[in-house]
Design an enzyme around this catalytic site. Structure first.
Site, PDB file in Angstrom:
ATOM      1  N   THR A  70      45.597  48.707   5.222  1.00 23.29           N
ATOM      2  CA  THR A  70      46.236  48.001   4.104  1.00 23.29           C
ATOM      3  C   THR A  70      47.383  47.102   4.586  1.00 23.29           C
ATOM      4  O   THR A  70      48.260  46.729   3.803  1.00 23.29           O
ATOM      5  CB  THR A  70      46.788  49.003   3.057  1.00 23.29           C
ATOM      6  OG1 THR A  70      47.805  49.803   3.677  1.00 23.29           O
ATOM      7  CG2 THR A  70      45.687  49.883   2.504  1.00 23.29           C
ATOM      8  N   ASP A 125      51.577  49.819  -0.388  1.00 18.54           N
ATOM      9  CA  ASP A 125      51.122  50.778   0.627  1.00 18.54           C
ATOM     10  C   ASP A 125      51.638  52.181   0.290  1.00 18.54           C
ATOM     11  O   ASP A 125      50.938  53.173   0.461  1.00 18.54           O
ATOM     12  CB  ASP A 125      51.661  50.417   2.008  1.00 18.54           C
ATOM     13  CG  ASP A 125      51.316  49.026   2.463  1.00 18.54           C
ATOM     14  OD1 ASP A 125      51.949  48.078   1.959  1.00 18.54           O
ATOM     15  OD2 ASP A 125      50.411  48.886   3.303  1.00 18.54           O
ATOM     16  N   PHE A 162      48.227  37.508   2.827  1.00 15.97           N
ATOM     17  CA  PHE A 162      49.239  37.943   3.789  1.00 15.97           C
ATOM     18  C   PHE A 162      48.672  38.780   4.944  1.00 15.97           C
ATOM     19  O   PHE A 162      48.968  38.510   6.117  1.00 15.97           O
ATOM     20  CB  PHE A 162      50.349  38.738   3.081  1.00 15.97           C
ATOM     21  CG  PHE A 162      51.390  39.248   4.051  1.00 15.97           C
ATOM     22  CD1 PHE A 162      51.298  40.534   4.560  1.00 15.97           C
ATOM     23  CD2 PHE A 162      52.415  38.415   4.480  1.00 15.97           C
ATOM     24  CE1 PHE A 162      52.234  40.989   5.485  1.00 15.97           C
ATOM     25  CE2 PHE A 162      53.356  38.870   5.399  1.00 15.97           C
ATOM     26  CZ  PHE A 162      53.267  40.160   5.906  1.00 15.97           C
ATOM     27  N   ASN A 163      47.916  39.851   4.659  1.00 17.90           N
ATOM     28  CA  ASN A 163      47.476  40.756   5.729  1.00 17.90           C
ATOM     29  C   ASN A 163      46.665  40.025   6.800  1.00 17.90           C
ATOM     30  O   ASN A 163      46.779  40.306   7.988  1.00 17.90           O
ATOM     31  CB  ASN A 163      46.635  41.906   5.161  1.00 17.90           C
ATOM     32  CG  ASN A 163      47.483  42.941   4.450  1.00 17.90           C
ATOM     33  OD1 ASN A 163      48.689  43.026   4.677  1.00 17.90           O
ATOM     34  ND2 ASN A 163      46.874  43.685   3.549  1.00 17.90           N
ATOM     35  N   ASN A 175      54.643  43.859   6.258  1.00 16.68           N
ATOM     36  CA  ASN A 175      55.613  43.556   5.193  1.00 16.68           C
ATOM     37  C   ASN A 175      57.040  43.504   5.739  1.00 16.68           C
ATOM     38  O   ASN A 175      57.882  42.761   5.245  1.00 16.68           O
ATOM     39  CB  ASN A 175      55.551  44.615   4.096  1.00 16.68           C
ATOM     40  CG  ASN A 175      54.326  44.440   3.217  1.00 16.68           C
ATOM     41  OD1 ASN A 175      53.980  43.317   2.874  1.00 16.68           O
ATOM     42  ND2 ASN A 175      53.666  45.536   2.879  1.00 16.68           N
ATOM     43  N   HIS A 197      47.649  46.096  -4.858  1.00 14.73           N
ATOM     44  CA  HIS A 197      46.606  45.714  -3.901  1.00 14.73           C
ATOM     45  C   HIS A 197      46.071  46.928  -3.122  1.00 14.73           C
ATOM     46  O   HIS A 197      44.897  47.260  -3.192  1.00 14.73           O
ATOM     47  CB  HIS A 197      47.163  44.718  -2.877  1.00 14.73           C
ATOM     48  CG  HIS A 197      47.812  43.503  -3.441  1.00 14.73           C
ATOM     49  ND1 HIS A 197      47.113  42.443  -3.980  1.00 14.73           N
ATOM     50  CD2 HIS A 197      49.122  43.171  -3.528  1.00 14.73           C
ATOM     51  CE1 HIS A 197      47.957  41.504  -4.368  1.00 14.73           C
ATOM     52  NE2 HIS A 197      49.183  41.909  -4.121  1.00 14.73           N
ATOM     53  N   ASP A 198      46.940  47.560  -2.365  1.00 17.19           N
ATOM     54  CA  ASP A 198      46.504  48.574  -1.403  1.00 17.19           C
ATOM     55  C   ASP A 198      45.896  49.821  -2.047  1.00 17.19           C
ATOM     56  O   ASP A 198      44.901  50.345  -1.543  1.00 17.19           O
ATOM     57  CB  ASP A 198      47.678  48.970  -0.490  1.00 17.19           C
ATOM     58  CG  ASP A 198      48.185  47.776   0.303  1.00 17.19           C
ATOM     59  OD1 ASP A 198      49.360  47.774   0.685  1.00 17.19           O
ATOM     60  OD2 ASP A 198      47.388  46.836   0.529  1.00 17.19           O
ATOM     61  N   ASP A 250      51.429  49.121   6.214  1.00 17.92           N
ATOM     62  CA  ASP A 250      52.725  48.470   6.496  1.00 17.92           C
ATOM     63  C   ASP A 250      53.657  48.634   5.293  1.00 17.92           C
ATOM     64  O   ASP A 250      54.093  47.681   4.668  1.00 17.92           O
ATOM     65  CB  ASP A 250      52.543  46.985   6.831  1.00 17.92           C
ATOM     66  CG  ASP A 250      51.937  46.183   5.669  1.00 17.92           C
ATOM     67  OD1 ASP A 250      52.189  44.957   5.612  1.00 17.92           O
ATOM     68  OD2 ASP A 250      51.259  46.782   4.809  1.00 17.92           O
TER      69      ASP A 250
HETATM   70  O1  RIB Z   1      48.630  40.352   0.223  1.00 17.38           O
HETATM   71  C1  RIB Z   1      48.913  41.672  -0.182  1.00 17.38           C
HETATM   72  C2  RIB Z   1      48.964  42.589   0.999  1.00 17.38           C
HETATM   73  O2  RIB Z   1      49.997  42.175   1.878  1.00 17.38           O
HETATM   74  C3  RIB Z   1      49.307  44.038   0.628  1.00 17.38           C
HETATM   75  O3  RIB Z   1      48.741  44.897   1.567  1.00 17.38           O
HETATM   76  C4  RIB Z   1      50.797  44.066   0.751  1.00 17.38           C
HETATM   77  O4  RIB Z   1      51.296  45.388   1.025  1.00 17.38           O
HETATM   78  C5  RIB Z   1      51.007  43.188   1.951  1.00 17.38           C
HETATM   79  O5  RIB Z   1      50.796  43.983   3.112  1.00 17.38           O
HETATM   80 CA    CA Z   2      50.159  46.470   2.772  1.00 19.55          CA
END
Ligand code: RIB
Ligand code: CA
Length: 309
Positions: A122, A15, A163-164, A39, A237-238, A10
């Site tokens: 991701t 990403d 979040f994801n 996102n 993160h990703d 996303d």
């Molecule tokens: O919490 C971080 C994640 O949420 C990452 O994948 C960021 O790109 C968002 O998608």
């Molecule tokens: Ca992401």
């Protein structure tokens, strides 16, 4: 031949870096990109994936997927990534169109045609859940699902949820119950993989327009992390999911059983990990717990260096 992967994402700044690392690494065979709302809205995450693949000269198709979560109301992360999902740089409009083959059909075709596809997710897990529900007979052919998501000790959208997962907990619940090899990169580890100002300076020192654009995006990402979370240095993160596939020895991991909370007033979307094995549940995840940040940044810079023209 590299590890065959589908990157479901996303984009999103982190990403975008994951796309570049997967597309440039000789250890990865990027079969294609599938996009999901997360996102930002699906049309934005799809457009951003096209922009990044064209910017980096990565010749793969982008297959749009789900525009909404399965059940809950849609949430986005414009506070971190901006309205477009990829603010902070002067980006050219994409010249290519998204594929006419949607994400789920692409996933099914790739898994049917190959014996060892890894799905790297991701973003929210909506596409992966739909794939699993529509093609249950294909799940046993998937080599591994590697997902960035969740938090063992903390969340980032609520105190309990990342979040994801929080963006589509019902989809995550479906995926987490799949009988397939699963690896997760939770916030507890990804916050160790932060990029800082001096790393971005090194990227600019390569002196190419493409890398200066990537540096602009990273500086925007660092700025919003400073404003929203008050932290210096943005967690990538990703990209840790891609680094895991390229150089697993920069990580430490444990095997835990993880479930998704779907009912809690304060804990909806939490990834509940049985760290001390207090239930009789068999571990269903390899959980990446530690990353060697220097090795990670070195890998990132080595791969980005390949983009300078
Ligand atoms: O919490 C971080 C994640 O949420 C990452 O994948 C960021 O790109 C968002 O998608
Ligand atoms: Ca992401």
């Amino acid at each position: 031949m590299g590890r065959k992967i589908i990157l479901d994402c996303d984009p999103g700044h982190d990403d975008a870096i994951a796309i570049i690392m997967a597309g440039v690494s000789e250890d990865i065979e990027l079969l294609g990109i599938t996009t999901v709302a997360g996102n930002s809205y699906l049309e934005n995450t799809t457009r951003n994936a096209l922009i990044i693949t064209e910017l980096a000269g990565i010749d793969v198709e982008v297959h749009p997927g789900a525009s909404k979560p399965l059940i809950r109301n849609q949430i986005v992360a414009h506070d971190i990534h901006g309205y477009s999902g990829l603010e902070g740089a002067n980006l050219k409009n994409p010249t290519k169109e998204p594929s006419k083959e949607d994400a789920v059909h692409f996933m099914a075709r790739m898994v049917e045609e190959n014996d060892d596809v890894t799905i790297v997710a991701t973003g929210p897990l909506t596409n992966v859940a739909l794939f699993a529900k529509m093609y249950p007979q294909l799940i046993k052919k998937v080599r591994e699902i590697v997902t960035m998501g969740g938090g063992i000790a903390f969340g980032n959208v609520t105190p309990a949820a990342e979040f994801n997962i929080y963006a589509d907990p019902e989809a995550a619940d479906i995926v987490f119950k799949l009988d397939v090899s699963k690896t997760i990169a939770p916030l507890d580890m990804t916050h160790q993989a932060y990029i800082q100002k001096n790393d971005v300076i090194k990227i600019r020192e390569f002196g190419s327009d493409i890398l200066n654009t990537i540096a602009d995006l990273l500086e925007f990402f660092m700025k919003t992390y400073r404003e929203v979370f008050g932290i210096n240095g943005a967690p990538l993160h990703d990209p840790t999911t891609i680094a895991y596939l390229i150089k697993p020895d920069m990580f430490e991991w444990e095997n835990y059983h993880i479930e998704i909370e779907l009912k809690g007033q304060f804990t909806y979307g939490a990834t509940v990990a049985d760290v001390w094995k207090v239930t009789k549940n068999k571990p269903n995840f390899r959980v990446l717990t530690k990353i060697d940040r220097k090795s990670f940044i070195d890998l990132l810079l080595d791969l980005l260096k390949k983009l300078q023209k």
